[in-house]
Design an enzyme around this catalytic site. Structure first.
Site, PDB file in Angstrom:
ATOM      1  N   CYS A   1      22.893  61.813  17.350  1.00 55.72           N
ATOM      2  CA  CYS A   1      24.353  62.750  16.588  1.00 55.72           C
ATOM      3  C   CYS A   1      24.667  61.939  15.577  1.00 55.72           C
ATOM      4  CB  CYS A   1      25.552  63.120  17.674  1.00 55.72           C
ATOM      5  SG  CYS A   1      25.014  63.396  19.411  1.00 55.72           S
TER       6      CYS A   1
ATOM      7  N   ARG B   1      26.052  67.560  16.405  1.00 56.18           N
ATOM      8  CA  ARG B   1      24.918  67.535  18.000  1.00 56.18           C
ATOM      9  C   ARG B   1      23.289  67.178  17.633  1.00 56.18           C
ATOM     10  NH1 ARG B   1      24.970  69.666  23.789  1.00 56.18           N
ATOM     11  NH2 ARG B   1      23.497  67.733  24.909  1.00 56.18           N
ATOM     12  N   LEU B   2      22.753  66.619  18.241  1.00 58.36           N
ATOM     13  CA  LEU B   2      21.059  66.852  18.609  1.00 58.36           C
ATOM     14  C   LEU B   2      21.120  66.713  19.886  1.00 58.36           C
ATOM     15  CD1 LEU B   2      18.082  67.381  16.736  1.00 58.36           C
ATOM     16  CD2 LEU B   2      18.129  64.744  17.116  1.00 58.36           C
TER      17      LEU B   2
ATOM     18  N   GLU C   1      21.801  57.325  23.283  1.00 54.81           N
ATOM     19  CA  GLU C   1      21.590  57.488  24.551  1.00 54.81           C
ATOM     20  C   GLU C   1      21.923  55.878  25.294  1.00 54.81           C
ATOM     21  OE1 GLU C   1      20.377  59.598  25.382  1.00 54.81           O
ATOM     22  OE2 GLU C   1      19.971  61.034  23.256  1.00 54.81           O
TER      23      GLU C   1
ATOM     24  N   ASP D   1      24.970  61.805  28.983  1.00 47.92           N
ATOM     25  CA  ASP D   1      25.657  60.509  29.294  1.00 47.92           C
ATOM     26  C   ASP D   1      27.001  60.284  28.903  1.00 47.92           C
ATOM     27  OD1 ASP D   1      24.287  60.531  27.033  1.00 47.92           O
ATOM     28  OD2 ASP D   1      23.270  58.879  26.752  1.00 47.92           O
TER      29      ASP D   1
ATOM     30  N   GLY E   1       7.674  51.262  18.522  1.00 43.96           N
ATOM     31  CA  GLY E   1       7.103  49.909  18.248  1.00 43.96           C
ATOM     32  C   GLY E   1       8.096  48.905  17.651  1.00 43.96           C
TER      33      GLY E   1
END
Length: 615
Positions: free
Chosen positions: A2, A54-55, A83, A106, A381
């Site tokens: 977000c 927000r996403l 996250e 969360d 990665g």
């Protein structure tokens, strides 16, 4: 993922001009709306205002922010970007303390954790995050950023008002803020860039909460302190135990980061790092009936123009082709036309608010746009080389003993285009070496460590605090500019903490770079891929791209209104662009050589024009 923004002052009563201040909150979060278009919100109190775009990744329906709870008549409000990968464990612990939850996201876990534990909540979080909490009971604003600085959080103090946001552009959407730079700003851009000193926002008065730190703003002002620091101690595990521990940590990190209410994909270059992450993601999906989507990137002209060199010995595409039959994935090959790159340089500056890694940023932005058409969340990665010692400056004697940052110790390419007067005033070499020395002075040392191991620890420290944040910033801005969330399993703080004290001899056992990682992943990948030589992020080798850059920079320098005239010596630039070889030696990292130097100065011009900056 977000975007967050807001302000706080104890000499204002924002409710007296409620509509005007709400309008400012809307303007701030609108400026970073690319970070998430799914939901928006604002909340305003007498001394603080918070806004959010927000996403939605978890609890798609109930995760709206700002999220507010009332305790004892006092409001607690949070805006959060990130996250938290151990949210379920924390929720179980909080429920045992009497907490109840209305959502599965969360965000609520962080807010409830703060109400229960105060600032100690930061130490309990495993994830990528930046958040602000208004504590109405204590009348203070808390700002917090994750341990590796994966998620950004900038701020400025104007008079008695603190203004904050996920990106610098959010600060400049506030009416009290005006973009300005000084000589120190230019030193950051020209000596350190595209890296940046931790906590420095380059613009005058703009700062960033340092990675692994939290800050409180109250009537006594701003106080920032670390909640996470690395500790140097002897590594007592055997090599076999170390291999086992690394394997366990990495598998757990990937498993945690697969948690999402929308599908997760991965970037798959064919190199060791992305192949490991992709294979572990497939492992975690086994038996679920879900097929992992994967994406690889290259340039359309590289079939013809790719030229092997010490930094990029071979192309990645053949390794992707070889790996796919061993994985249960749905793969997409993405390409970028070289002729589109010069235009994308401007978008990359807009995304970052600063000059960046030139076409490396621009191409990543292009690829993220394509990935976002199918996915919201991607595993990458990034960070394995910084943690496991994969870069040549970890083991090449000339780079290991470099005076200053080993990826940018030679200031010659950076100064060769500058006008002499400015070059003398900036003293780029002195500034870079000073920043490097300051950083090393803060490194936690291990008493009794021999000179060689101590130097290898220094290189690790510089990578973790300077080079890795640069790549994480690149990934965050490129992905979030398109509304794509990028997750970085290698940057799990438990892996960083453990590897910090593992001797480099173990990381490069038998003279093979990243042998520790390779041994920890034995059996996961075909040996030909598991033990292949490192090859960095792809770049274009098409000479047409360099010609386009020469043409564009020539036009910029011919424009009397260009701010570059105060920086660049036109005759030096003309001679440089006429040189057929230019500089083949990278001036930052492994990818940025002559063409990228041209592109970097083009980005400086774009940046200064966009923000109306002058020297």
């Amino acid at each position: 993922m977000c975007g967050i923004s807001g302000f706080c002052s104890f000499h204002h009563n924002y409710l007296d001009q409620r509509e005007a201040h709400l309008h400012t909150l809307v303007s701030m979060r609108t400026s970073i709306a690319h970070r998430g278009h799914d939901q928006t919100g604002e909340t305003l109190y007498a001394h603080a205002g918070l806004s959010h775009t927000r996403l939605s990744i978890r609890d798609l329906a109930m995760g709206r922010q700002p999220m507010v709870q009332d305790r004892g008549g006092a409001p607690f409000a949070i805006v959060y970007n990130g996250e938290i990968y151990n949210a379920d464990e924390l929720k179980t612990e909080l429920r045992a303390m009497g907490s109840t939850f209305e959502t599965t996201c969360d965000t609520e876990v962080i807010l409830e954790g703060y109400i229960r534990w105060g600032e100690a909540v930061a130490e309990r979080l495993n994830g990528i995050f930046a958040f602000a909490i208004w504590d109405g009971a204590r009348e203070r604003l808390m700002l917090c950023r994750d341990r590796s600085g994966i998620k950004p959080l900038f701020y400025a103090i104007q008079g008695d008002e603190l203004i904050f946001g996920s990106e610098i552009k959010a600060l400049f959407a506030h009416p009290a803020m005006t973009p300005e730079i000084d000589l120190e700003s230019l030193r950051e851009v020209l000596a350190i860039g595209p890296a940046r000193t931790d906590g420095c926002g380059v613009f005058c008065g703009v700062h960033e909460i340092r990675m692994g730190c939290l800050a409180f703003y109250d009537r006594d002002g701003l106080r920032e302190h670390p909640y996470f620091t690395l500790e140097s101690r002897p590594h007592e595990d055997s090599y076999e135990k170390t291999v086992e521990r690394v394997g366990d940590l990495l598998r757990d990190a990937v498993r945690r980061q697969m948690v999402s209410d929308v599908p997760v994909c991965s970037f798959l270059s064919g190199g060791l790092d992305s192949s490991v992450i992709t294979a572990l993601a497939c492992e975690s999906l086994r038996g679920t009936g879900t097929t992992l989507g994967t994406f690889s990137f290259d340039f359309s002209g590289n079939d013809e123009y790719f030229a092997a060199n010490a930094f990029q010995p071979e192309r990645d595409r053949p390794y992707v082709d070889e790996l796919l039959p061993h994985l249960s994935v749905r793969h997409t090959y993405l390409t970028c036309q070289e002729r589109t790159l010069p235009g994308l340089l401007d978008d990359a500056v807009t995304a970052k608010d600063l000059p960046g890694m030139a076409d490396v940023d621009a191409s990543l932005l292009h690829f993220c746009r394509l990935v976002k058409q199918e996915n919201k969340v991607a595993l990458t990665g990034e960070c394995a080389d910084e943690i496991f010692g994969g870069y040549p400056w970890f083991y090449r004697a000339d780079l290991l003993q470099a005076d200053g940052f080993p990826w940018a110790s030679d200031m010659t390419p950076r100064t060769m285009l500058l006008n002499d007067e400015l070059s003398r005033a900036l003293d780029l070499g002195g500034y870079s070496r000073r920043r490097c020395a300051e950083s090393l002075a803060a490194m936690p040392r291990l008493p009794g460590e021999d000179a060689r191991r101590s130097r290898q620890r220094e290189i690790s420290w510089l990578n973790l605090n300077w080079f890795m944040p640069t790549l994480l910033t690149r990934m965050d801005r490129a992905s979030m500019y398109t509304g794509l969330e990028a997750r970085v399993p290698f940057a799990d703080h438990r892996i960083i903490e453990y590897l910090w004290n593992v001797p480099f001899d173990m990381k490069m056992r038998g003279g093979v770079e990243k042998s520790l990682l390779r041994d920890a992943m034995r059996g996961l990948l075909p040996d030909h891929i598991l033990w292949r030589k490192k090859s960095p992020y792809p770049k274009t080798y098409d000479p047409a791209y360099t010609a386009l850059l020469r043409e564009r920079l020539t036009a910029i320098l011919a424009d009397a209104s260009s701010p570059l005239h105060a920086i660049v010596d036109r005759e030096k630039a003309r001679r440089f662009m006429q040189s057929p070889a230019q500089t083949s030696r990278p001036w930052f990292g492994q990818l940025m050589a002559g063409p990228q130097l041209l592109a970097y100065f083009i980005q400086i011009d774009t940046w200064m024009r966009h923000y109306h900056l002058s020297v």
